[in-house]
Write an enzyme that holds these catalytic residues in place. Sequence first.
Site, PDB file in Angstrom:
ATOM      1  N   CYS A 114       0.819  -1.211   0.000  1.00  0.00           N
ATOM      2  CA  CYS A 114       0.000   0.000   0.000  1.00  0.00           C
ATOM      3  C   CYS A 114       0.854   1.263   0.000  1.00  0.00           C
ATOM      4  CB  CYS A 114      -0.974  -0.013   1.173  1.00  0.00           C
ATOM      5  SG  CYS A 114      -0.218  -0.383   2.780  1.00  0.00           S
ATOM      6  N   TYR A 115       1.790   1.361   0.938  1.00  0.00           N
ATOM      7  CA  TYR A 115       2.666   2.533   0.957  1.00  0.00           C
ATOM      8  C   TYR A 115       3.491   2.647  -0.331  1.00  0.00           C
ATOM      9  CZ  TYR A 115       1.891   2.870   6.079  1.00  0.00           C
ATOM     10  OH  TYR A 115       1.355   2.996   7.334  1.00  0.00           O
TER      11      TYR A 115
END
Length: 309
Positions: A114-115
């Site tokens: 996600c990051y």
Amino acid sequence: MTTGVFIDGAAGTTGLEIAARLAGRSEFSLITLPDDRRKDARARAEALNDADVVILCLPDDAAREAVGLIANDRTRVIDASTAHRVAEGWTYGFPEVIGRDAVAAARRIANPGCYPTGFIGLLAPLVRAGLLPVAWPYSCNAVSGYSGGGKALIERFAQEPDIAWRGYALEFGHKHVPEMQVYAHLAIAPLFSPAVVAAYRGMVVEVPLALSIIPGAPSPATLRQALATFYAGSPVVTVAAEGAAGGEILMREHAPAWDGLRLHVIASPDGSQARLVAELDNLGKGASGAAVQCLNLISGLPETAGLAL
């Protein structure tokens, strides 16, 4: 003809979100195991080999084990874990950056973290174009909804309702850093500072740039235009035409599911500094939405089918 899909780890947060995006879609038939057989090696091996596509929503070691149980060259795999993101023979599942054709043709796809989705989405096009240097000590500050930590962190937030912000990986070594460096084409690993906040879902990723000291750095307007050109026509990734409205970007405590990625280039008045900022849903384009986008592509379907955009 429908595509048989087995979600290994379907009871977890990512698996449940993927199943929700596939619900009611006649193009796919879900292969499921009863609760008492979900951890049965023989039942899992059978399901893994019966499926046309397997989506792994497992811890890293379990994901590697699952791949080892596939005894045919037909079943295609989308792995949502960290296990194969920089592994040889795996295609990184970020179609906008890697290429839609490459993802559509892949037999083994590693779903991005996600990051890293925000970080790579911001930096990769600019570094690739030579607008920002390969050898530079970039930093990344990011906050996520607590659902990104899975059931364990969701339970911790429920048990500790007074926690509003939780910084972690303060001793370095976060597992997302290798893919951030590799797919943003960087010679130096970024300094990564992640945190989770008291919102269920959502994510803001920021890369600050001191443009005045970066050799040959272009103007913020040039950076913004480069991103807009790179993602032109994308149904998933958008680039804001201006800085953040009112000088703010918000995360909402009860935001709905969203599978897009919104990028910003926010400049200081004199153009000497800029903030590259990405907004996404950690469970959407940061996890389940990305997996479904890749599933659509390898199935020859419109990439946004079933996505919340």
